[in-house]
Design a protein around this motif. Structure first.
Motif, PDB file in Angstrom:
ATOM      1  N   PHE A  98     -93.088  -1.712  -3.721  1.00 12.18           N
ATOM      2  CA  PHE A  98     -93.455  -0.470  -3.291  1.00 12.18           C
ATOM      3  C   PHE A  98     -94.301  -0.599  -1.748  1.00 12.18           C
ATOM      4  O   PHE A  98     -94.232   0.258  -1.026  1.00 12.18           O
ATOM      5  CB  PHE A  98     -94.392   0.264  -4.265  1.00 12.18           C
TER       6      PHE A  98
ATOM      7  N   VAL B  86     -90.923   6.173  -2.610  1.00 10.99           N
ATOM      8  CA  VAL B  86     -90.194   4.983  -2.642  1.00 10.99           C
ATOM      9  C   VAL B  86     -88.565   4.931  -3.383  1.00 10.99           C
ATOM     10  O   VAL B  86     -87.720   4.366  -3.192  1.00 10.99           O
ATOM     11  CB  VAL B  86     -90.864   3.845  -3.878  1.00 10.99           C
ATOM     12  N   ILE B  87     -88.700   6.157  -4.163  1.00 16.54           N
ATOM     13  CA  ILE B  87     -87.149   6.619  -4.317  1.00 16.54           C
ATOM     14  C   ILE B  87     -86.942   8.057  -4.290  1.00 16.54           C
ATOM     15  O   ILE B  87     -87.873   8.775  -4.557  1.00 16.54           O
ATOM     16  CB  ILE B  87     -86.821   6.077  -5.902  1.00 16.54           C
TER      17      ILE B  87
ATOM     18  N   SER C  38     -87.853  11.971  -8.266  1.00 19.65           N
ATOM     19  CA  SER C  38     -88.311  11.092  -6.914  1.00 19.65           C
ATOM     20  C   SER C  38     -89.664  10.550  -7.429  1.00 19.65           C
ATOM     21  O   SER C  38     -90.375  10.951  -8.054  1.00 19.65           O
ATOM     22  CB  SER C  38     -88.791  12.408  -5.918  1.00 19.65           C
ATOM     23  N   MET C  39     -89.913   9.162  -7.089  1.00 23.58           N
ATOM     24  CA  MET C  39     -90.953   8.363  -7.214  1.00 23.58           C
ATOM     25  C   MET C  39     -91.685   8.220  -6.098  1.00 23.58           C
ATOM     26  O   MET C  39     -91.039   7.685  -4.974  1.00 23.58           O
ATOM     27  CB  MET C  39     -90.276   7.031  -7.827  1.00 23.58           C
TER      28      MET C  39
END
Lengths: 116, 116
Positions: free
Chosen positions: A6, A27-28, A38-39
């Motif tokens: 991360f 990060v995503i 969505s991260m």
């Protein structure tokens, strides 16, 4: 497959509203062709505080490290590593770091939400 | 709001296929009225191994603690605390614990996927 640490993602200072001492990393994301989730990884430094806000989407948080509290229904509730939070849509909340180490939280939203 | 420690959720032994020494906990699910994301926490004990499998949905993993490897394109790639993985739909993968401590991973899927 995308595989990163991360900390490889660029930290962006969060400055809206009441935010203090907090950065976010996407990060995503949709740019990775993530269809559903969505991260983001938020890092609250000592005395860090998220904005007081709500989202139009229910979302989820995992506390990766550190200690803090979440304000919910006018009460500050303790958080620590390994806590899991599900926040229904339109419910206001705020998180603060109450420890000496960074408070690192994983925040998950659907792609319809603002990514960061 | 739902707020729990992940260890408050019941661990379920994963026994399918090649799985070894692994339990899963469903910590946020459709039962919580989570519309977009189901959150599972998998704990691989020493020498633990996930099934060799793929999902019809792209999904996401965050490595909370421990050390391990992910098999992808016939290569075992190292993982450690803080790694983030996005796995597109229909891509096979497998994760194993290579350390002495539990490998704890957060796995996120859309509600259409089997929850655990």
């Amino acid at each position: 497959m995308k595989l990163i640490h991360f900390t490889d993602a660029k930290p962006i200072a969060i400055t809206e509203d009441t935010a203090e001492n907090i950065t976010g990393r996407l990060v995503i994301s949709k740019a990775d062709k993530a269809k559903y989730i969505s991260m983001r990884v938020f890092e609250l430094a000592k005395n860090g505080l998220t904005p007081w806000y709500f989202l139009d989407w229910d979302h989820e948080i995992f506390v990766h490290s550190g200690r803090g509290e979440i304000l919910y229904n006018n009460t500050w509730v303790p958080l620590a590593e390994g806590y899991v939070i599900h926040i229904p849509e339109n419910e206001e909340h705020q998180i603060r770091n109450t420890g000496n180490q960074p408070l690192v939280i994983i925040s998950l939203v659907p792609p319809e939400a603002p990514e960061l």
